[in-house]
Design a protein around this motif. Structure first.
Motif, short mmCIF file in Angstrom:
data_model
loop_
_atom_site.label_atom_id
_atom_site.label_comp_id
_atom_site.label_asym_id
_atom_site.label_seq_id
_atom_site.Cartn_x
_atom_site.Cartn_y
_atom_site.Cartn_z
N THR A 1 9.73 68.63 -15.34
CA THR A 1 10.19 67.92 -14.06
C THR A 1 10.56 66.65 -14.50
OG1 THR A 1 8.28 68.79 -12.84
CG2 THR A 1 9.07 66.91 -12.06
N VAL A 2 11.90 66.13 -13.93
CA VAL A 2 12.63 65.19 -14.28
C VAL A 2 12.62 64.08 -13.33
CG1 VAL A 2 14.94 64.12 -14.88
CG2 VAL A 2 14.17 66.49 -15.79
N PRO A 3 11.95 62.89 -13.45
CA PRO A 3 12.01 61.93 -12.32
C PRO A 3 13.45 61.39 -12.01
CG PRO A 3 10.30 61.51 -13.83
CD PRO A 3 11.17 62.61 -14.41
N VAL A 4 13.86 61.33 -10.71
CA VAL A 4 15.22 60.83 -10.57
C VAL A 4 15.10 59.31 -9.91
CG1 VAL A 4 17.16 61.23 -9.51
CG2 VAL A 4 16.13 62.86 -10.13
N PRO A 5 15.32 58.58 -10.53
CA PRO A 5 15.24 56.95 -10.06
C PRO A 5 16.49 56.72 -9.00
CG PRO A 5 14.91 56.78 -12.41
CD PRO A 5 15.30 58.19 -12.06
N ASN A 6 16.34 56.13 -8.10
CA ASN A 6 17.34 55.94 -7.34
C ASN A 6 18.06 57.30 -6.47
OD1 ASN A 6 18.84 54.55 -5.70
ND2 ASN A 6 20.22 53.28 -7.09
N ALA A 7 17.03 58.06 -6.06
CA ALA A 7 17.47 59.69 -5.87
C ALA A 7 18.62 59.75 -4.53
CB ALA A 7 16.24 60.27 -5.10
N PRO A 8 18.70 58.71 -4.06
CA PRO A 8 19.86 58.90 -2.76
C PRO A 8 21.21 58.73 -3.33
CG PRO A 8 18.34 57.23 -2.01
CD PRO A 8 17.96 57.85 -3.47
N LYS B 1 14.49 46.35 -26.98
CA LYS B 1 13.52 46.87 -27.87
C LYS B 1 12.79 47.91 -26.98
CE LYS B 1 14.87 44.32 -31.41
NZ LYS B 1 15.62 44.69 -32.26
N ILE B 2 13.40 48.67 -26.22
CA ILE B 2 12.57 49.70 -25.48
C ILE B 2 13.20 50.96 -26.05
CG2 ILE B 2 12.11 48.25 -23.62
CD1 ILE B 2 14.25 49.70 -21.94
N PRO B 3 12.22 52.13 -26.00
CA PRO B 3 12.73 53.55 -26.34
C PRO B 3 14.02 53.98 -25.72
CG PRO B 3 10.11 53.28 -25.91
CD PRO B 3 10.93 52.11 -25.39
N ALA B 4 14.57 54.81 -26.19
CA ALA B 4 15.91 55.55 -25.53
C ALA B 4 15.16 56.44 -24.36
CB ALA B 4 16.85 56.15 -26.55
N VAL B 5 16.06 56.42 -23.31
CA VAL B 5 15.62 57.38 -22.17
C VAL B 5 17.05 57.93 -21.82
CG1 VAL B 5 14.76 57.38 -19.87
CG2 VAL B 5 13.66 55.76 -21.40
N LYS B 6 16.93 59.29 -21.86
CA LYS B 6 18.06 59.74 -21.34
C LYS B 6 18.39 59.58 -19.74
CE LYS B 6 17.79 64.33 -22.43
NZ LYS B 6 16.69 64.66 -23.65
N LYS B 7 19.64 59.41 -19.23
CA LYS B 7 20.03 59.20 -17.71
C LYS B 7 19.91 60.52 -17.12
CE LYS B 7 24.14 57.28 -18.49
NZ LYS B 7 25.31 56.67 -18.13
N VAL B 8 19.88 60.35 -15.76
CA VAL B 8 19.39 61.63 -14.96
C VAL B 8 20.75 62.37 -15.21
CG1 VAL B 8 19.48 62.53 -12.55
CG2 VAL B 8 18.06 60.84 -13.49
N SER B 9 21.90 61.59 -15.30
CA SER B 9 23.15 62.47 -15.26
C SER B 9 23.44 63.21 -16.49
CB SER B 9 24.47 61.38 -15.21
OG SER B 9 24.34 60.48 -16.31
N GLU B 10 22.80 62.65 -17.70
CA GLU B 10 22.98 63.37 -18.94
C GLU B 10 22.01 64.87 -18.66
OE1 GLU B 10 23.58 59.60 -22.09
OE2 GLU B 10 21.55 60.12 -21.37
N GLU B 11 20.78 64.43 -18.28
CA GLU B 11 19.76 65.78 -18.10
C GLU B 11 20.58 66.90 -17.31
OE1 GLU B 11 17.01 65.61 -19.50
OE2 GLU B 11 15.88 63.77 -19.09
N ILE B 12 21.41 66.11 -16.13
CA ILE B 12 21.95 67.46 -15.32
C ILE B 12 23.01 68.05 -16.35
CG2 ILE B 12 23.51 67.69 -13.43
CD1 ILE B 12 21.93 65.23 -12.08
N VAL C 1 20.00 71.49 -7.85
CA VAL C 1 19.68 70.19 -8.40
C VAL C 1 19.81 69.30 -7.08
CG1 VAL C 1 20.57 68.20 -9.52
CG2 VAL C 1 20.75 70.50 -10.60
N HIS C 2 20.60 69.35 -6.20
CA HIS C 2 20.74 68.49 -4.86
C HIS C 2 19.35 68.83 -4.31
CE1 HIS C 2 21.39 68.05 -0.72
NE2 HIS C 2 22.22 66.91 -0.93
N ASP C 3 19.11 70.02 -3.83
CA ASP C 3 17.82 70.54 -3.13
C ASP C 3 16.54 70.10 -3.63
OD1 ASP C 3 19.68 71.47 -1.45
OD2 ASP C 3 19.43 73.69 -1.89
N PHE D 1 22.13 60.45 -6.21
CA PHE D 1 22.55 61.97 -6.46
C PHE D 1 22.57 62.68 -5.42
CE2 PHE D 1 20.79 59.67 -10.25
CZ PHE D 1 21.84 60.05 -11.28
N GLU D 2 21.66 62.61 -4.36
CA GLU D 2 21.82 63.45 -3.23
C GLU D 2 23.14 63.31 -2.72
OE1 GLU D 2 18.83 63.07 -0.05
OE2 GLU D 2 17.36 62.22 -1.59
N LYS D 3 23.76 62.00 -2.57
CA LYS D 3 25.07 61.77 -2.11
C LYS D 3 26.18 62.42 -3.05
CE LYS D 3 28.35 58.17 -0.44
NZ LYS D 3 28.51 56.76 -0.41
#
Length: 323
Positions: A264-271, A182-193, A222-224, A273-275
């Motif tokens: 500005t889209v926060p990126v949880p677990n940024a490493p 029962k939490i609001p829908a949140v787009k994944k970072v991959s969907e935003e990209i 995006v990577h930078d 996506f860097e990789k």
């Protein structure tokens, strides 16, 4: 990692049964410990969305009231089974609930759905006292602990990390996050990209000539941006992709806003996506594909992309050392 509590409840849709455990597993069982440690590690190293613990009473109660952990996991498992029992496209599985202490002595609370795999096994039977080896299919084999987790959550501190796959439930969207937690829908970072890449392509076609570098340059931006401050900054991407075209730059940002992508889209677990984006694949029109590290993409001492008078492009790879 030290197991504090771990319990498995069985949601067997094929038989129509929920088999609820009445006791947690032995926390000193080596097999359980190894499996759970790999599951947690897989979750931590995957893409997930984040929400505040206070925004999900169901999960917060599990964390705040460990004394009733077993009872709460039972209630949640029954609710989960009730929600999916009539959904053809949502498979059964075991719900693994756990409270563990990591190597930093921080307590983690979580749950993952272990989706069943169908595997073929040999079996030994007797027919009229004659031994017969035959083959059967077992549809309730648990997944490898390093297999992708579709649905689950992991609480670290005051943050819930959530993995939640979208399913078609009789014509309606269904997800673990929205329908169970029962939490609001949140787009994944991959969907935003994907939205960002699509918007770059559309804007490029309108204002400039799209070429083989459009997609790699977008992914490099995006990577930078992620590497810089663990966010995807649309201003940074716009400046990198459309440096000399202010009109295209503004339209790109306006379109992203219309499509629900924050500036500005926060990126949880940024490493992760860097990789993922540290190397870019370039596909040329003649069928040749190249993989180029992002830091070399615009280094003309290593690789150069030249536009010829006839509109074709030449790619020159320089200073290649022989093995």
């Amino acid at each position: 990692m030290r197991i504090l509590t771990a319990v498995v409840h069985v949601l067997d849709k094929d038989s129509g049964n929920v088999v609820l455990s009445h006791k947690d597993m032995d926390p000193n069982d080596v097999v359980v410990e190894e499996y759970l440690q790999k599951v947690v590690q897989k979750f931590v190293n995957s893409e997930y969305t984040e929400t505040a613990l206070d925004d999900c009473p169901i999960v917060k109660s599990l964390v705040d009231d460990p004394a009733s952990f077993m009872d709460q996991t039972t209630e949640l498992s029954l609710a989960f089974f009730e929600a999916i029992k009539g959904a053809e496209k949502i498979g059964g599985g075991d719900l693994l609930f756990f409270r563990v202490e990591n190597d930093d002595l921080a307590e983690l609370t979580g749950m993952v759905k272990l989706d069943y795999n169908a595997k073929y096994l040999h079996t030994i039977e007797y027919q009229d006292d004659v031994l017969v080896n035959t083959i059967i299919q077992n549809k309730t084999i648990l997944p490898s602990p390093v297999q992708t987790i579709n649905d689950g959550f992991l609480v670290i501190g005051n943050t819930i990390r959530v993995r939640s796959k979208k399913y078609d439930n009789n014509g309606e969207d269904w997800s673990f996050a929205q329908n169970i937690l029962k939490i609001p829908a949140v787009k994944k970072v991959s969907e935003e990209i994907k939205i960002i890449e699509k918007t770059v392509q559309e804007t490029t076609k309108k204002y400039t000539e799209t070429d083989v570098l459009t997609a790699p340059e977008t992914r490099k931006a995006v990577h930078d941006s992620i590497k810089k401050d663990e966010t995807i900054d649309s201003n940074y991407v716009a400046e990198a992709v459309f440096p000399d075209n202010p009109v295209a730059k503004e339209e790109f940002k306006a379109t992203l806003k219309e499509r629900g992508v924050a500036e500005t889209v926060p990126v949880p677990n940024a490493p992760i996506f860097e990789k993922k984006y540290q190397k870019q694949k370039i596909k040329l029109g003649n069928g040749i594909e190249m993989t180029v590290p992002v830091e070399l993409l615009k280094n003309k001492d290593v690789i150069e992309f030249r536009t010829n008078p006839d509109g074709t492009m030449s790619v020159i790879v320089k200073n290649v050392e022989r093995d």
